[in-house]
Design a protein around this motif. Structure first.
Motif, short mmCIF file in Angstrom:
data_model
loop_
_atom_site.label_atom_id
_atom_site.label_comp_id
_atom_site.label_asym_id
_atom_site.label_seq_id
_atom_site.Cartn_x
_atom_site.Cartn_y
_atom_site.Cartn_z
N GLU A 14 22.59 9.40 69.10
CA GLU A 14 22.57 9.59 70.57
C GLU A 14 22.29 11.45 70.34
N GLN A 15 22.19 11.87 69.71
CA GLN A 15 21.94 13.82 69.63
C GLN A 15 21.50 14.23 70.66
N LEU A 16 21.88 15.05 70.99
CA LEU A 16 21.48 15.81 71.87
C LEU A 16 20.07 16.57 71.73
N ALA A 17 18.32 16.53 73.08
CA ALA A 17 17.70 16.32 72.33
C ALA A 17 17.43 17.89 71.85
N GLU A 18 17.99 18.72 71.85
CA GLU A 18 18.10 20.48 70.82
C GLU A 18 18.00 20.01 69.51
N LEU A 19 18.93 19.23 69.22
CA LEU A 19 19.41 19.08 67.72
C LEU A 19 18.35 17.93 67.39
N SER A 20 17.72 17.21 68.07
CA SER A 20 17.12 16.64 67.05
C SER A 20 14.83 16.77 67.32
N SER A 21 15.27 17.74 67.40
CA SER A 21 13.85 18.79 67.62
C SER A 21 13.18 19.23 65.82
N TYR A 22 13.72 18.13 65.37
CA TYR A 22 12.99 19.17 63.54
C TYR A 22 13.58 17.40 62.53
N TYR A 23 13.16 18.13 61.47
CA TYR A 23 12.78 16.95 60.84
C TYR A 23 14.25 17.42 59.67
N GLY A 24 15.07 16.70 59.63
CA GLY A 24 15.73 17.35 58.89
C GLY A 24 16.86 15.68 57.51
N GLY A 25 15.47 14.89 57.48
CA GLY A 25 16.03 13.76 56.66
C GLY A 25 17.22 13.23 56.20
N MET A 26 17.67 11.93 55.70
CA MET A 26 18.10 11.72 55.07
C MET A 26 18.04 11.97 53.46
N THR A 27 18.17 12.85 53.10
CA THR A 27 17.49 12.83 51.82
C THR A 27 18.73 12.76 50.85
N PRO A 28 18.76 12.34 49.81
CA PRO A 28 20.06 12.88 49.01
C PRO A 28 19.56 14.23 48.50
N PRO A 29 20.70 15.03 47.98
CA PRO A 29 20.80 16.09 47.67
C PRO A 29 20.75 16.19 46.00
N ASP A 30 21.07 15.35 45.17
CA ASP A 30 20.47 14.81 43.75
C ASP A 30 20.21 13.80 42.87
N LYS A 31 19.35 13.32 43.93
CA LYS A 31 18.15 12.36 42.90
C LYS A 31 16.98 11.79 44.10
N PRO A 32 16.07 12.13 43.35
CA PRO A 32 14.39 11.23 43.87
C PRO A 32 14.63 10.55 44.96
N HIS A 33 13.40 10.95 46.33
CA HIS A 33 13.66 10.02 47.30
C HIS A 33 12.09 9.68 48.03
N ILE A 34 12.04 8.91 48.23
CA ILE A 34 11.11 8.55 49.33
C ILE A 34 10.35 8.34 50.16
N TYR A 35 9.48 8.91 50.69
CA TYR A 35 8.24 9.45 51.76
C TYR A 35 7.91 8.47 52.06
N LYS A 36 7.35 7.83 53.38
CA LYS A 36 6.16 6.56 53.88
C LYS A 36 6.02 7.02 54.84
N LEU A 37 4.38 7.19 54.80
CA LEU A 37 3.47 7.52 56.33
C LEU A 37 3.17 6.79 56.11
N TYR A 38 3.09 6.43 57.37
CA TYR A 38 2.12 4.36 58.00
C TYR A 38 1.36 4.97 59.07
N VAL A 39 -0.16 4.66 58.57
CA VAL A 39 -1.92 4.39 58.93
C VAL A 39 -1.41 3.71 60.05
N TYR A 40 -2.38 3.61 61.21
CA TYR A 40 -2.62 1.35 61.85
C TYR A 40 -4.29 2.77 62.61
#
Length: 77
Positions: A14-40
């Motif tokens: 329940e973070q404030l809207a001002e702090l939730s208005s950008y992407y700051g993903g849960m990216t691991p800082p030291d290893k590869p990670h996967i992004y998924k794009l869902y298209v419908y």
């Protein structure tokens, strides 16, 4: 008005809207990670208000999905 992400939800703490208005993903800082794009492909235009939540999107799409595809990409850091 801010374009907010799902961090304003209970699951996001329940973070404030001002702090939730950008992407700051849960990216691991030291290893590869996967992004998924869902298209419908839908059989109608959706009637959603600006700032809608993910559950509202799924509810509006229910019964109207003609096809779907998931595109995955690996970010190597």
């Amino acid at each position: 008005m801010f374009r907010q992400n799902s961090w304003t939800s209970i699951q996001g703490g329940e973070q404030l809207a001002e702090l939730s208005s950008y992407y700051g993903g849960m990216t691991p800082p030291d290893k590869p990670h996967i992004y998924k794009l869902y298209v419908y492909a839908l059989d109608k235009l959706l009637n959603l208000e600006r700032g809608f939540l993910l559950n509202e999107l799924y509810r509006e799409m229910d019964g109207h999905i003609l096809a779907e595809y998931t595109l995955k990409g690996i970010y190597e850091n």
